[in-house]
Structure formats: C-alpha cells, structure tokens
Design an enzyme around this catalytic site. Structure first.
Site, mmCIF file in Angstrom:
data_model
loop_
_atom_site.group_PDB
_atom_site.id
_atom_site.type_symbol
_atom_site.label_atom_id
_atom_site.label_comp_id
_atom_site.label_asym_id
_atom_site.label_seq_id
_atom_site.Cartn_x
_atom_site.Cartn_y
_atom_site.Cartn_z
ATOM 1 N N ASP A 129 1.062 -1.101 -0.147
ATOM 2 C CA ASP A 129 0.068 0.168 0.107
ATOM 3 C C ASP A 129 1.040 1.129 -0.113
ATOM 4 O O ASP A 129 1.670 1.219 0.854
ATOM 5 C CB ASP A 129 -0.890 -0.027 1.511
ATOM 6 N N ASP A 180 -3.356 7.200 -3.256
ATOM 7 C CA ASP A 180 -3.318 6.211 -2.151
ATOM 8 C C ASP A 180 -3.685 4.872 -2.994
ATOM 9 O O ASP A 180 -4.877 4.663 -3.881
ATOM 10 C CB ASP A 180 -4.606 6.599 -1.250
ATOM 11 N N HIS A 229 -12.347 5.532 1.513
ATOM 12 C CA HIS A 229 -12.476 6.812 2.145
ATOM 13 C C HIS A 229 -12.410 8.040 1.233
ATOM 14 O O HIS A 229 -11.908 7.941 0.090
ATOM 15 C CB HIS A 229 -11.537 7.117 3.226
ATOM 16 N N HIS A 250 -7.149 10.475 4.896
ATOM 17 C CA HIS A 250 -8.680 9.739 5.307
ATOM 18 C C HIS A 250 -9.608 10.864 5.681
ATOM 19 O O HIS A 250 -9.344 11.779 6.606
ATOM 20 C CB HIS A 250 -8.535 8.837 6.604
ATOM 21 N N GLU A 290 -11.244 0.793 -1.666
ATOM 22 C CA GLU A 290 -10.376 -0.308 -1.317
ATOM 23 C C GLU A 290 -10.809 -1.512 -0.894
ATOM 24 O O GLU A 290 -10.974 -1.749 0.460
ATOM 25 C CB GLU A 290 -9.001 0.191 -0.485
ATOM 26 N N GLU A 346 -6.636 -1.324 -4.329
ATOM 27 C CA GLU A 346 -6.982 0.152 -4.054
ATOM 28 C C GLU A 346 -6.491 1.053 -5.023
ATOM 29 O O GLU A 346 -5.432 0.963 -5.766
ATOM 30 C CB GLU A 346 -6.488 0.617 -2.815
HETATM 31 MN MN MN Z 1 -3.854 2.651 1.086
HETATM 32 MN MN MN Z 2 -6.619 4.183 1.533
#
Ligand code: MN
Ligand code: MN
Length: 299
Positions: free
Chosen positions: A89, A100, A160, A168, A193, A283
């Site tokens: 990630d 992200d 998010h 976030h 995600e 994600e």
């Molecule tokens: Mn992430």
């Molecule tokens: Mn994330």
C-alpha cells in the site's frame, strides 16, 4: 456535503500524485519476491517516490497474510518474504495532493483467487462509480463480487474520501451494503479499497503501532516530546513511520508516548483479521465525474 472545486493547476497535481503513486506501486510490486526484506522493499518504494519528485502520502506498507493493513517495519525489522500473501500500500503527495493505491501479490502460488477477488471487486466498483451513485451501491457491488469468489469482504475496513493533506476524510466508502445512501458527487476524490478474506470478514487492531500521524499541536512538558513535535511538523499532518524519526529508540518511544497521551499524535496499529484468515487488498484513488470516474492511480 461540502463540495470543493479544484483549479486546473491543483487538478494537475492530483493527477501527478496519482501517476507517481501508480509508478511507485508497480516498482514496489517488482521487488516482492521470496527472500526480499520487507524493510528494504518499504525503504526502496519511499525512495522511489522522492526520486519521482513527490513525497510519501504515508509510509509504504507491506502487510502479510492475516494482516490486512498498516504494517510498517521498524529500522531493526528482520521480516523476510517467502510464501506469504503480500499487500503493498503506497501513496505519493505532490504539495499535499495525495495518491493512495494498493495491490496484492500471492507468493504461495495457492491464493490467486483471493487476489483476484479484491482486484475484480475494485474494478467492479470503479465501473459503477459516478456522481449520483449511492455509497452503499459501491459496497454492494464490492461485496457481491467478493462473494462470487467464495470469500468475504472485510466490513470494518473501508475506502474513504481523500483531501489535500488528508489521507482519510469523509465519506466512508464501504466494502458491503451498509445502507448509506449518501450520493457521490462530481469533483469528489475518493479511495476505493476492497479487502477480501477467507476468514471472518472483520479485523481488530493489534497492539504495536509503527505508523503515526500528528492530529493536534498542544503544549507538552518534556523537552524530548517538544523536540519530536517540532521534528514531525515537516510531515504536515501526513502519517510518518517510527523509523523515520531521529535519535535513539528509547528517547523517540518516550517522546512518542507523551505526544500520544497529550492527543497530539494518532496511532495506526497493524490491522489483523479476527480469525487469522488470509487477506487480499486492491486500491485506487479516483476522481468522481458526472459520467464515471477518473482512476488517478491507473497504471
Ligand atoms: Mn492505501
Ligand atoms: Mn486508503
């Protein structure tokens, strides 16, 4: 719901952040092999993000098997990859505009279906995401796709909203039909995600966090804590890794504890599947539009 409209210049930075995030993820995935050190992979990906002209949105994270997310090695970590289900990630920040993105590699050769479940659930959610679609519709699509592979979505982990210097933010983008009928809107930035598991479908927070984020600036008594608070200003409210902090481990940990109890710093402990099932994740960061969504972290 507050709608923020970004200038063309800012949009260009969002896109650049997404592109660098995607490139860093691909680079990191190429390093995930049996015998590789988790610490070296994370360091290499963080370095790659800098070399591409950005900064990490958060420390690169490699979470193994039943650890769904938020595992980040300390400086002395000795973890070596062998036959695990490996989630990577990563994200890049361009002047606070964030990417992200995450993907899973199955080093065992036995869990390809589990990897496909979260990957295809992400693709399915992306294909329906557009302004006017309900959040729970994304969750329904994700859950259905993961169930079709015979797995469960992790229901207490979610995508998010994502904002400038905010990894976030609202809304919660569910991985199941949570009955949230709030509508996606044109110009909204969200991370989708899905997590798929052969376990129970929920996670708990383990005890030892290695990722932290400043959430407030309050007076603290100890000089070590004051010094650390000054040091972490450079992350501008984005998450940082313990191994990035200067000074000896004992002092750093002492100062961190002070900042946590003063409410200046939030912790992100590793998230572990409740039944120790295996977990896969995929994600993307996307920009919601009237007629669909733009995948900013597309390869
Ligand atoms: Mn992430
Ligand atoms: Mn994330």
């Amino acid at each position: 719901m507050d709608e923020i409209f970004y200038s063309e210049e800012d949009l260009a930075k969002w896109r650049q952040a997404g592109k660098i995030s995607a490139e860093a993820l691909q680079y990191g995935l190429s390093l995930i092999k049996p015998g590789a050190s988790v610490l070296e992979v994370c360091d290499a990906v963080d370095k790659k993000i800098f070399s591409l002209g950005a900064r990490p949105s958060f420390p690169s994270q490699v979470s193994l098997n039943d650890v769904a997310a938020h595992f980040c090695p300390d400086a002395e970590d000795k973890l070596i990859l062998s036959d695990q289900v490996v989630k990577l990630d990563v994200g890049a920040s361009v002047d606070g505009f964030l990417g992200d993105t995450a993907a899973t590699v199955d080093l065992s050769g036995r869990h390809e279906k589990l990897v496909a479940a979260s990957k295809d659930a992400l693709a399915a959610a992306v294909s329906v995401a557009k302004a006017g679609v309900r959040l729970n519709e994304l969750g329904r699509v994700i859950e259905q796709k993961i169930n079709s592979y015979g797995y469960r979505p992790i229901i207490n982990l979610s995508g998010h909203g994502i904002g400038k210097f905010q990894v976030h933010t609202s809304p919660t983008v569910p991985n199941f039909d949570n009955r949230d009928e709030e509508l996606l809107y044109d110009g909204q930035f969200i991370a989708i995600e899905p997590f798929a598991t052969n376990g129970s479908g929920s996670i708990y927070e383990s005890t030892t966090p290695t990722v932290f984020m400043q959430v407030a600036k309050k007076p603290v008594r100890s000089s070590d804590a004051r010094q650390l608070l000054a040091e972490i200003q450079k992350y501008e409210g984005l998450p940082f890794a313990r191994r990035w902090l200067e000074g000896n481990t004992f002092k750093v940990n002492f100062a961190l504890r002070q900042l946590i109890s003063a409410g200046c710093v939030q912790v992100f402990p590793p998230l572990v599947e409740r039944n120790h099932g295996l977990v896969s994740q995929a994600e993307h960061t996307v920009l919601v539009r009237k007629d669909g969504c733009e995948v900013l972290t597309a390869v």
